[in-house]
Write a protein that holds these residues in place. Structure first.
Motif, mmCIF file in Angstrom:
data_model
loop_
_atom_site.group_PDB
_atom_site.id
_atom_site.type_symbol
_atom_site.label_atom_id
_atom_site.label_comp_id
_atom_site.label_asym_id
_atom_site.label_seq_id
_atom_site.Cartn_x
_atom_site.Cartn_y
_atom_site.Cartn_z
ATOM 1 N N ALA A 17 64.537 65.975 52.560
ATOM 2 C CA ALA A 17 63.251 65.311 52.338
ATOM 3 C C ALA A 17 63.459 63.916 51.754
ATOM 4 O O ALA A 17 62.784 62.956 52.143
ATOM 5 C CB ALA A 17 62.379 66.148 51.410
ATOM 6 N N SER A 18 64.410 63.788 50.840
ATOM 7 C CA SER A 18 64.727 62.499 50.233
ATOM 8 C C SER A 18 65.200 61.508 51.291
ATOM 9 O O SER A 18 64.805 60.332 51.290
ATOM 10 C CB SER A 18 65.797 62.691 49.153
ATOM 11 O OG SER A 18 66.138 61.466 48.557
ATOM 12 N N SER A 179 60.278 76.385 54.497
ATOM 13 C CA SER A 179 60.826 77.652 54.970
ATOM 14 C C SER A 179 60.949 77.665 56.487
ATOM 15 O O SER A 179 61.442 78.636 57.061
ATOM 16 C CB SER A 179 59.933 78.818 54.516
ATOM 17 O OG SER A 179 59.883 78.879 53.106
ATOM 18 N N GLY A 180 60.491 76.585 57.137
ATOM 19 C CA GLY A 180 60.513 76.517 58.592
ATOM 20 C C GLY A 180 61.630 75.640 59.120
ATOM 21 O O GLY A 180 62.733 75.613 58.584
ATOM 22 N N THR A 181 61.306 74.867 60.159
ATOM 23 C CA THR A 181 62.309 74.040 60.836
ATOM 24 C C THR A 181 62.369 72.647 60.218
ATOM 25 O O THR A 181 61.497 72.242 59.446
ATOM 26 C CB THR A 181 61.977 73.895 62.329
ATOM 27 O OG1 THR A 181 60.745 73.131 62.443
ATOM 28 C CG2 THR A 181 61.786 75.248 62.984
ATOM 29 N N ILE A 182 63.400 71.887 60.600
ATOM 30 C CA ILE A 182 63.535 70.506 60.142
ATOM 31 C C ILE A 182 62.378 69.650 60.650
ATOM 32 O O ILE A 182 61.924 68.741 59.969
ATOM 33 C CB ILE A 182 64.894 69.912 60.581
ATOM 34 C CG1 ILE A 182 65.084 68.497 60.029
ATOM 35 C CG2 ILE A 182 65.020 69.883 62.083
ATOM 36 C CD1 ILE A 182 65.816 68.451 58.750
ATOM 37 N N ASP A 183 61.871 69.977 61.833
ATOM 38 C CA ASP A 183 60.724 69.237 62.366
ATOM 39 C C ASP A 183 59.474 69.492 61.540
ATOM 40 O O ASP A 183 58.666 68.578 61.312
ATOM 41 C CB ASP A 183 60.463 69.621 63.834
ATOM 42 C CG ASP A 183 61.537 69.079 64.774
ATOM 43 O OD1 ASP A 183 62.178 68.070 64.415
ATOM 44 O OD2 ASP A 183 61.735 69.664 65.855
ATOM 45 N N ASP A 184 59.308 70.727 61.083
ATOM 46 C CA ASP A 184 58.182 71.048 60.202
ATOM 47 C C ASP A 184 58.285 70.250 58.903
ATOM 48 O O ASP A 184 57.296 69.703 58.407
ATOM 49 C CB ASP A 184 58.163 72.548 59.860
ATOM 50 C CG ASP A 184 57.854 73.419 61.061
ATOM 51 O OD1 ASP A 184 57.183 72.931 61.982
ATOM 52 O OD2 ASP A 184 58.301 74.583 61.074
ATOM 53 N N LEU A 185 59.496 70.184 58.363
ATOM 54 C CA LEU A 185 59.711 69.437 57.123
ATOM 55 C C LEU A 185 59.403 67.963 57.330
ATOM 56 O O LEU A 185 58.692 67.351 56.517
ATOM 57 C CB LEU A 185 61.155 69.617 56.644
ATOM 58 C CG LEU A 185 61.555 68.809 55.402
ATOM 59 C CD1 LEU A 185 60.728 69.219 54.185
ATOM 60 C CD2 LEU A 185 63.050 68.969 55.112
ATOM 61 N N ARG A 186 59.921 67.390 58.392
ATOM 62 C CA ARG A 186 59.700 65.966 58.655
ATOM 63 C C ARG A 186 58.206 65.656 58.779
ATOM 64 O O ARG A 186 57.731 64.673 58.221
ATOM 65 C CB ARG A 186 60.443 65.532 59.917
ATOM 66 C CG ARG A 186 60.229 64.066 60.291
ATOM 67 C CD ARG A 186 61.095 63.644 61.448
ATOM 68 N NE ARG A 186 62.498 63.567 61.061
ATOM 69 C CZ ARG A 186 63.038 62.519 60.456
ATOM 70 N NH1 ARG A 186 62.301 61.450 60.145
ATOM 71 N NH2 ARG A 186 64.323 62.513 60.143
#
Length: 199
Positions: A17-18, A179-186
């Motif tokens: 995230a950073s 808790s999901g995918t990297i795309d969700d995080l982005r």
């Protein structure tokens, strides 16, 4: 200048995230990076830490063996507190210096303090708002074991050495569930950045 804190638990995705926030234009002050600099080979702090915890925490070339030191302190709260007493004052001093420099050079930009122990060291009191990156304990364990190659016991010790993620979530101003995918995080991080830049 807006000053936000970013924290989470080990392997909740805080560092990812950073990185995304940095790509979006935020200035990141990374507490872990500062700690690595302060504990670099032949540094005064590393000499003190080696004297305190023994030469066994050093690699043959004199650099810090982070895995060995981690095994020692994350299974013993007394040793962890001893390490924190040695390192945290210097880390906090360097954070303040970096913040002052960014305020001078980029007075209108967002600064984010990336600190895994933001609450534990009371650095949350120095920021305007806190962003917590969370995930389930099961997901933390999976990432530590599968992605970092940790033994189950070591992974549990690392998680247990930190404030429970649920407690951090309760105190946060913004929460991102990773808790999901990297795309969700982005997507969540991008939405948050839009929100805080519009304030």
């Amino acid at each position: 200048m807006p000053f936000y804190g970013l924290t989470g638990g080990i392997c909740t995705g805080k560092s990812t995230a950073s990185k995304i926030l940095s790509e979006l234009g935020a200035h990141i002050i990374d507490a872990d990076e500062i700690a690595r600099e302060l504990l670099s080979k032949d540094s005064p702090l590393l000499k003190i830490v080696a004297k305190t915890f023994g030469e066994g925490i050093l690699n043959p070339d004199g650099s810090l063996n982070r895995e060995e030191l981690g095994r020692m302190v994350f299974s013993d709260k007394i040793l962890l507190n001893k390490l924190n007493l040695l390192t945290h004052p210097l880390i906090i001093k360097k954070i303040r210096e970096k913040k002052a420099e960014l305020e001078r050079t980029h007075p209108n930009d967002i600064i984010i303090l990336d600190a895994p122990l933001l609450y534990e060291t009371e650095l949350d009191k120095t920021v305007e708002k806190v962003i917590v990156i969370s995930s389930t304990r099961e997901e933390q364990m999976r990432r530590l074991i599968q992605l970092r190659g940790m033994k189950k016991e070591d992974a549990e010790n690392r998680i247990n050495s930190q404030m429970p993620i649920d407690d951090k979530v309760k105190r946060a101003d913004y929460v991102i569930d990773n808790s999901g995918t990297i795309d969700d995080l982005r997507r969540q991080v991008e939405d948050l950045f839009k929100e805080i830049t519009s304030l």
